[in-house]
Design a protein around this motif. Sequence first.
Motif, PDB file in Angstrom:
ATOM      1  N   PRO A   1     -11.673  27.836   7.638  1.00 24.05           N
ATOM      2  CA  PRO A   1     -12.399  26.680   7.102  1.00 24.05           C
ATOM      3  C   PRO A   1     -12.288  26.592   5.579  1.00 24.05           C
ATOM      4  N   GLU A   2     -12.277  25.386   5.087  1.00 26.45           N
ATOM      5  CA  GLU A   2     -12.211  25.149   3.644  1.00 26.45           C
ATOM      6  C   GLU A   2     -13.345  25.896   2.956  1.00 26.45           C
ATOM      7  N   GLY A   3     -13.003  26.663   1.937  1.00 23.61           N
ATOM      8  CA  GLY A   3     -13.992  27.400   1.175  1.00 23.61           C
ATOM      9  C   GLY A   3     -14.377  28.744   1.757  1.00 23.61           C
ATOM     10  N   ALA A   4     -13.965  29.057   2.993  1.00 21.15           N
ATOM     11  CA  ALA A   4     -14.300  30.346   3.604  1.00 21.15           C
ATOM     12  C   ALA A   4     -13.436  31.445   2.987  1.00 21.15           C
TER      13      ALA A   4
ATOM     14  N   MET B   1       0.390  25.049   4.141  1.00 18.25           N
ATOM     15  CA  MET B   1      -0.974  24.808   4.575  1.00 18.25           C
ATOM     16  C   MET B   1      -1.368  25.866   5.595  1.00 18.25           C
ATOM     17  N   LEU B   2      -2.552  26.428   5.413  1.00 15.13           N
ATOM     18  CA  LEU B   2      -3.036  27.427   6.341  1.00 15.13           C
ATOM     19  C   LEU B   2      -3.542  26.775   7.611  1.00 15.13           C
ATOM     20  N   ARG B   3      -3.558  27.531   8.663  1.00  4.59           N
ATOM     21  CA  ARG B   3      -4.072  27.022   9.939  1.00  4.59           C
ATOM     22  C   ARG B   3      -5.504  26.549   9.766  1.00  4.59           C
ATOM     23  N   PRO B   4      -5.926  25.608  10.594  1.00  4.44           N
ATOM     24  CA  PRO B   4      -7.297  25.101  10.485  1.00  4.44           C
ATOM     25  C   PRO B   4      -8.351  26.130  10.868  1.00  4.44           C
ATOM     26  N   ASP B   5      -7.931  27.297  11.395  1.00  2.00           N
ATOM     27  CA  ASP B   5      -8.889  28.350  11.740  1.00  2.00           C
ATOM     28  C   ASP B   5      -9.625  28.870  10.509  1.00  2.00           C
TER      29      ASP B   5
END
Length: 60
Positions: A7-10, A1-5
């Motif tokens: 954003p989904e879809g970015a 999982m990528l860091r929350p930095d």
Amino acid sequence: MLRPDLPEGADRLPAEAFWSDLVEQFACEQPDRITRAHLVDDYEYYTGTLEDFRQLYGEA
């Protein structure tokens, strides 16, 4: 999982994800390295390498 930095879809990291001048400079000089596709490739490579290491040497 990528860091929350990321954003989904970015497609790339937002400017507020850069926490230092050095990282911001890196992002300006090598923008292709901070795209979703590149980050996912890096993530898959490193998690695969970790799995290979664990198979050879066990858990740390």
